[in-house]
Scaffold this motif. Structure first.
Motif, PDB file in Angstrom:
ATOM      1  N   SER A 123       0.852  -1.196   0.000  1.00  0.00           N
ATOM      2  CA  SER A 123       0.000   0.000   0.000  1.00  0.00           C
ATOM      3  C   SER A 123       0.883   1.240   0.000  1.00  0.00           C
ATOM      4  CB  SER A 123      -0.911   0.004   1.232  1.00  0.00           C
ATOM      5  OG  SER A 123      -1.726   1.165   1.256  1.00  0.00           O
ATOM      6  N   TRP A 124       0.598   2.170  -0.912  1.00  0.00           N
ATOM      7  CA  TRP A 124       1.341   3.426  -0.994  1.00  0.00           C
ATOM      8  C   TRP A 124       0.726   4.472  -0.068  1.00  0.00           C
ATOM      9  CZ3 TRP A 124       5.785   3.822  -3.752  1.00  0.00           C
ATOM     10  CH2 TRP A 124       6.025   2.889  -4.764  1.00  0.00           C
ATOM     11  N   SER A 125       1.578   5.314   0.499  1.00  0.00           N
ATOM     12  CA  SER A 125       1.071   6.480   1.214  1.00  0.00           C
ATOM     13  C   SER A 125       0.363   7.386   0.216  1.00  0.00           C
ATOM     14  CB  SER A 125       2.216   7.227   1.906  1.00  0.00           C
ATOM     15  OG  SER A 125       3.179   7.669   0.962  1.00  0.00           O
ATOM     16  N   ASN A 126      -0.499   8.277   0.714  1.00  0.00           N
ATOM     17  CA  ASN A 126      -1.328   9.058  -0.214  1.00  0.00           C
ATOM     18  C   ASN A 126      -0.518  10.002  -1.092  1.00  0.00           C
ATOM     19  OD1 ASN A 126      -0.717  10.723   1.978  1.00  0.00           O
ATOM     20  ND2 ASN A 126      -2.573  11.932   1.710  1.00  0.00           N
ATOM     21  N   ASN A 127       0.709  10.368  -0.685  1.00  0.00           N
ATOM     22  CA  ASN A 127       1.552  11.221  -1.521  1.00  0.00           C
ATOM     23  C   ASN A 127       2.533  10.414  -2.367  1.00  0.00           C
ATOM     24  OD1 ASN A 127       3.419  10.362   0.360  1.00  0.00           O
ATOM     25  ND2 ASN A 127       3.749  12.383   1.282  1.00  0.00           N
ATOM     26  N   GLY A 128       2.528   9.095  -2.214  1.00  0.00           N
ATOM     27  CA  GLY A 128       3.386   8.242  -3.025  1.00  0.00           C
ATOM     28  C   GLY A 128       4.828   8.166  -2.576  1.00  0.00           C
ATOM     29  N   GLU A 129       5.162   8.751  -1.439  1.00  0.00           N
ATOM     30  CA  GLU A 129       6.557   8.750  -0.998  1.00  0.00           C
ATOM     31  C   GLU A 129       6.960   7.435  -0.346  1.00  0.00           C
ATOM     32  OE1 GLU A 129       7.243  12.061   1.552  1.00  0.00           O
ATOM     33  OE2 GLU A 129       6.946  13.561  -0.029  1.00  0.00           O
ATOM     34  N   LEU A 130       6.035   6.774   0.326  1.00  0.00           N
ATOM     35  CA  LEU A 130       6.360   5.571   1.091  1.00  0.00           C
ATOM     36  C   LEU A 130       5.484   4.410   0.644  1.00  0.00           C
ATOM     37  CD1 LEU A 130       6.581   7.145   4.672  1.00  0.00           C
ATOM     38  CD2 LEU A 130       8.484   6.634   3.124  1.00  0.00           C
TER      39      LEU A 130
ATOM     40  N   VAL B 292       4.397  -7.107  15.954  1.00  0.00           N
ATOM     41  CA  VAL B 292       3.231  -7.648  16.637  1.00  0.00           C
ATOM     42  C   VAL B 292       3.481  -9.116  16.969  1.00  0.00           C
ATOM     43  CG1 VAL B 292       1.621  -6.013  15.621  1.00  0.00           C
ATOM     44  CG2 VAL B 292       2.144  -8.133  14.407  1.00  0.00           C
ATOM     45  N   LYS B 293       2.517  -9.757  17.627  1.00  0.00           N
ATOM     46  CA  LYS B 293       2.719 -11.120  18.120  1.00  0.00           C
ATOM     47  C   LYS B 293       2.752 -12.159  17.006  1.00  0.00           C
ATOM     48  CE  LYS B 293      -0.775 -11.038  20.927  1.00  0.00           C
ATOM     49  NZ  LYS B 293      -1.776 -11.484  21.917  1.00  0.00           N
ATOM     50  N   LEU B 294       1.961 -11.953  15.974  1.00  0.00           N
ATOM     51  CA  LEU B 294       1.844 -12.919  14.893  1.00  0.00           C
ATOM     52  C   LEU B 294       2.157 -12.256  13.558  1.00  0.00           C
ATOM     53  CD1 LEU B 294      -1.447 -14.751  15.935  1.00  0.00           C
ATOM     54  CD2 LEU B 294       0.852 -15.731  15.952  1.00  0.00           C
ATOM     55  N   PRO B 295       2.536 -13.026  12.542  1.00  0.00           N
ATOM     56  CA  PRO B 295       2.794 -12.438  11.226  1.00  0.00           C
ATOM     57  C   PRO B 295       1.586 -11.689  10.681  1.00  0.00           C
ATOM     58  CG  PRO B 295       3.637 -14.674  11.323  1.00  0.00           C
ATOM     59  CD  PRO B 295       2.852 -14.464  12.587  1.00  0.00           C
ATOM     60  N   CYS B 296       1.863 -10.683   9.855  1.00  0.00           N
ATOM     61  CA  CYS B 296       0.810  -9.826   9.303  1.00  0.00           C
ATOM     62  C   CYS B 296       0.352 -10.350   7.947  1.00  0.00           C
ATOM     63  CB  CYS B 296       1.309  -8.395   9.157  1.00  0.00           C
ATOM     64  SG  CYS B 296       1.681  -7.600  10.730  1.00  0.00           S
ATOM     65  N   ALA B 297      -0.927 -10.234   7.686  1.00  0.00           N
ATOM     66  CA  ALA B 297      -1.495 -10.687   6.419  1.00  0.00           C
ATOM     67  C   ALA B 297      -1.878  -9.523   5.519  1.00  0.00           C
ATOM     68  CB  ALA B 297      -2.717 -11.564   6.681  1.00  0.00           C
ATOM     69  N   LEU B 298      -2.505  -8.486   6.071  1.00  0.00           N
ATOM     70  CA  LEU B 298      -2.981  -7.345   5.294  1.00  0.00           C
ATOM     71  C   LEU B 298      -2.486  -6.054   5.914  1.00  0.00           C
ATOM     72  CD1 LEU B 298      -6.733  -8.401   4.833  1.00  0.00           C
ATOM     73  CD2 LEU B 298      -4.876  -8.737   3.199  1.00  0.00           C
ATOM     74  N   VAL B 299      -2.272  -5.049   5.090  1.00  0.00           N
ATOM     75  CA  VAL B 299      -1.944  -3.709   5.582  1.00  0.00           C
ATOM     76  C   VAL B 299      -2.384  -2.706   4.522  1.00  0.00           C
ATOM     77  CG1 VAL B 299       0.397  -3.676   4.596  1.00  0.00           C
ATOM     78  CG2 VAL B 299      -0.142  -2.244   6.592  1.00  0.00           C
ATOM     79  N   SER B 300      -2.857  -1.546   4.982  1.00  0.00           N
ATOM     80  CA  SER B 300      -3.284  -0.525   4.031  1.00  0.00           C
ATOM     81  C   SER B 300      -3.296   0.839   4.688  1.00  0.00           C
ATOM     82  CB  SER B 300      -4.689  -0.834   3.504  1.00  0.00           C
ATOM     83  OG  SER B 300      -5.136   0.189   2.628  1.00  0.00           O
ATOM     84  N   TYR B 301      -2.758   1.833   3.962  1.00  0.00           N
ATOM     85  CA  TYR B 301      -2.978   3.222   4.349  1.00  0.00           C
ATOM     86  C   TYR B 301      -4.442   3.570   4.106  1.00  0.00           C
ATOM     87  CZ  TYR B 301       2.029   4.405   4.582  1.00  0.00           C
ATOM     88  OH  TYR B 301       3.355   4.475   4.922  1.00  0.00           O
ATOM     89  N   ALA B 302      -4.995   4.421   4.957  1.00  0.00           N
ATOM     90  CA  ALA B 302      -6.331   4.944   4.730  1.00  0.00           C
ATOM     91  C   ALA B 302      -6.274   6.010   3.637  1.00  0.00           C
ATOM     92  CB  ALA B 302      -6.892   5.516   6.034  1.00  0.00           C
ATOM     93  N   PRO B 303      -7.415   6.346   3.022  1.00  0.00           N
ATOM     94  CA  PRO B 303      -7.405   7.232   1.848  1.00  0.00           C
ATOM     95  C   PRO B 303      -6.752   8.585   2.054  1.00  0.00           C
ATOM     96  CG  PRO B 303      -9.515   6.127   2.021  1.00  0.00           C
ATOM     97  CD  PRO B 303      -8.762   5.784   3.268  1.00  0.00           C
TER      98      PRO B 303
ATOM     99  N   GLY C 266      -4.528   9.281   4.357  1.00  0.00           N
ATOM    100  CA  GLY C 266      -3.157   9.113   4.827  1.00  0.00           C
ATOM    101  C   GLY C 266      -2.942   9.366   6.297  1.00  0.00           C
ATOM    102  N   TYR C 267      -4.020   9.584   7.074  1.00  0.00           N
ATOM    103  CA  TYR C 267      -3.855   9.807   8.509  1.00  0.00           C
ATOM    104  C   TYR C 267      -3.719   8.500   9.283  1.00  0.00           C
ATOM    105  CZ  TYR C 267      -5.343  14.636   7.686  1.00  0.00           C
ATOM    106  OH  TYR C 267      -5.427  15.934   7.243  1.00  0.00           O
ATOM    107  N   ASN C 268      -4.348   7.444   8.775  1.00  0.00           N
ATOM    108  CA  ASN C 268      -4.417   6.188   9.514  1.00  0.00           C
ATOM    109  C   ASN C 268      -3.953   5.020   8.664  1.00  0.00           C
ATOM    110  OD1 ASN C 268      -5.938   6.938  12.143  1.00  0.00           O
ATOM    111  ND2 ASN C 268      -7.198   7.870  10.542  1.00  0.00           N
ATOM    112  N   MET C 269      -3.717   3.914   9.344  1.00  0.00           N
ATOM    113  CA  MET C 269      -3.297   2.679   8.695  1.00  0.00           C
ATOM    114  C   MET C 269      -3.961   1.520   9.424  1.00  0.00           C
ATOM    115  SD  MET C 269       0.575   1.082   8.514  1.00  0.00           S
ATOM    116  CE  MET C 269       1.242   2.516   7.666  1.00  0.00           C
TER     117      MET C 269
ATOM    118  N   THR D 265      -2.041   5.469  13.687  1.00  0.00           N
ATOM    119  CA  THR D 265      -1.887   6.769  13.034  1.00  0.00           C
ATOM    120  C   THR D 265      -0.563   6.771  12.279  1.00  0.00           C
ATOM    121  OG1 THR D 265      -0.882   7.684  15.028  1.00  0.00           O
ATOM    122  CG2 THR D 265      -3.239   8.041  14.724  1.00  0.00           C
ATOM    123  N   VAL D 266      -0.431   7.698  11.344  1.00  0.00           N
ATOM    124  CA  VAL D 266       0.719   7.743  10.464  1.00  0.00           C
ATOM    125  C   VAL D 266       1.501   9.019  10.743  1.00  0.00           C
ATOM    126  CG1 VAL D 266       1.430   7.839   8.051  1.00  0.00           C
ATOM    127  CG2 VAL D 266      -0.492   6.390   8.726  1.00  0.00           C
ATOM    128  N   PRO D 267       2.851   8.951  10.822  1.00  0.00           N
ATOM    129  CA  PRO D 267       3.644  10.181  10.979  1.00  0.00           C
ATOM    130  C   PRO D 267       3.306  11.142   9.851  1.00  0.00           C
ATOM    131  CG  PRO D 267       5.012   8.219  11.219  1.00  0.00           C
ATOM    132  CD  PRO D 267       3.670   7.748  10.746  1.00  0.00           C
TER     133      PRO D 267
END
Length: 451
Positions: free
Chosen positions: A226-233, A260-271, A273-276, A289-291
């Motif tokens: 998942s890309w950050s909303n500005n495409g930098e990360l 975290v305790k277990l491996p991650c399956a999904l991840v996504s920035y919110a539209p 870019g404030y949250n994930m 929250t996102v820096p």
């Protein structure tokens, strides 16, 4: 808030809506002969059985079993050592490992690919002709990944279809276009992430340069990008790693975050870019929250199973999700936009299996859900039934109303493998339709539904 809904008395199946721009949309049909030409050898779908020659030394047998089946099985082989010290030590370590297996797990390659299929947004991922779809957020460009480890790029020009293929590009799991670029595509796969640059004006079918390969330690296979909303990360998740990775793609550097305790399956920035959001292969999932804001992480747990699929509203105030075990659509409402603070989730729609007017089964455990960019239409596909349920949603402040809209069936016995919305439809066309749902069917056919 609307009353709780179920799938009883759902409206009849949707008719294909015609629109003047239909000839812009590519006709896409994949056949097995196209993707696996005669003489092409396919990888075995299951290579779990480990064959170790009896003439091999014990260390080599242990190493081979460790690479194929993991640490606990390798320790089991080590207990056969002629050295009493080695055998006793292996037995003791194996006992400890089994006792704490829920916290100490190794995921060898083949078992990892089984986990990929279990947590994929694509139904029957291991055998699906079409593995994933992704529309470019700014222009008319559709990326389609297929079972032959190839990604094809479709534009308005039917004569030019760039093909992305690499020896590193095996078992494609996910796609994501980089915002504010004409042709940078991140492809998650078994070996990590490949970043392709496709010249939008090129008249040749192959990219001018090879992909940039991003890999880090045991962070493979990558199951979400998942890309950050500005495409930098770029943030990535792997079902073999308890860390999320945040990549500066231009520098090819990554920073591990949120162990975290277990491996991650999904991840996504919110539209915005404030949250994930990030989910694990267990019951836990996390809202962060996102820096550059103050970083917070709030842990949640599902009642049953793990997070299967989710969708944000464009203002990040509403979150919908389904789990691997519950036959319900859940809803969470944001309390503070930059604090990752959500109210307790509650079931919004009962998805228990029902029968449509024609006797066809609908509903059951959900496979994937996608919400159109205008927050008007929510599409839900299912693990064991063939219809896609479309709901009409209306957001008013912190309130959500949801109503049945229509059902979408394929042709014959085909079922939806994967789906996504075209993000920039409204900007390009003057039409009564507000969104276009793009469906990859199990037959290898891609279809477009204006809603």
């Amino acid at each position: 808030m609307s009353r709780a809904l179920n799938l009883s008395n759902f409206p009849p199946s949707a008719e294909v809506i015609g629109f003047s721009a239909r000839d812009h949309y590519p006709d896409i049909v994949f056949t097995r002969e196209m993707l696996h030409p005669p003489g092409h050898s396919r990888r075995s779908e299951s290579t779990r059985d480990v064959m170790v020659p009896v003439t091999e030394s014990l260390p080599k047998r242990i190493l081979a079993i460790f690479m194929e089946l993991g640490l606990l099985e390798a320790l089991g082989e080590a207990t056969q050592s002629e050295s009493r010290f080695v055998a006793r030590a292996a037995t003791y370590l194996q006992m400890i490992g089994r006792r704490f297996k829920q916290h100490w797990q190794s995921y060898p390659c083949e078992l990892s690919m089984d986990l990929v299929a279990k947590h994929s947004q694509t139904r029957n991922w291991q055998k699906s002709t079409i593995r994933c779809l992704s529309w470019h957020p700014l222009c008319f460009k559709l990326a389609v990944a297929t079972i032959d480890d190839t990604v094809r790029i479709y534009t308005r020009n039917p004569g030019v279809t760039p093909i992305l293929r690499s020896s590193l590009q095996k078992a494609v799991t996910c796609l994501a276009w980089r915002p504010y670029t004409g042709g940078e595509l991140a492809i998650g796969c078994q070996s990590g992430v490949l970043i392709w640059s496709v010249d939008p004006t090129s008249q040749i079918t192959r990219p001018l340069s090879q992909a940039v390969h991003l890999q880090h330690g045991r962070h493979q296979p990558v199951t979400a990008v998942s890309w950050s909303n500005n495409g930098e990360l770029l943030v990535t998740a792997s079902i073999n790693d308890t860390h999320l990775l945040v990549w500066n793609v231009d520098q090819q550097r990554c920073v591990p975050m949120h162990r975290v305790k277990l491996p991650c399956a999904l991840v996504s920035y919110a539209p915005l870019g404030y949250n994930m959001i990030a989910s694990t292969i267990g019951k836990d999932f996390y809202l962060c929250t996102v820096p550059p804001e103050r970083v917070t992480r709030v842990g949640w747990s599902t009642a049953n199973g793990s997070l299967q699929s989710f969708a944000w509203s464009r203002d990040e105030k509403h979150l919908l999700f389904v789990t691997t075990e519950d036959m319900k659509l859940f809803y969470m409402r944001l309390s503070g936009l930059k604090s990752a603070s959500y109210e307790l989730a509650f079931p919004l729609v009962d998805l228990d299996q029902k029968f449509a007017d024609g006797g066809l089964a609908i509903g059951g455990k959900a496979q994937s859900l996608v919400w159109c960019p205008r927050d008007r239409f929510l599409a839900i596909s299912f693990k064991n039934t063939a219809a896609i349920a479309i709901f009409f949603t209306n957001l008013a402040g912190l309130q959500i109303n949801i109503d049945p809209y229509c059902l979408i069936f394929g042709v014959g016995v085909e079922y939806p493998s994967c789906m996504c919305y075209q993000e920039n439809y409204q900007q390009e066309y003057d039409s009564d339709a507000q969104s276009v749902l793009t469906i990859g069917w199990s037959s290898g056919r891609v279809e477009y539904y204006p809603l």
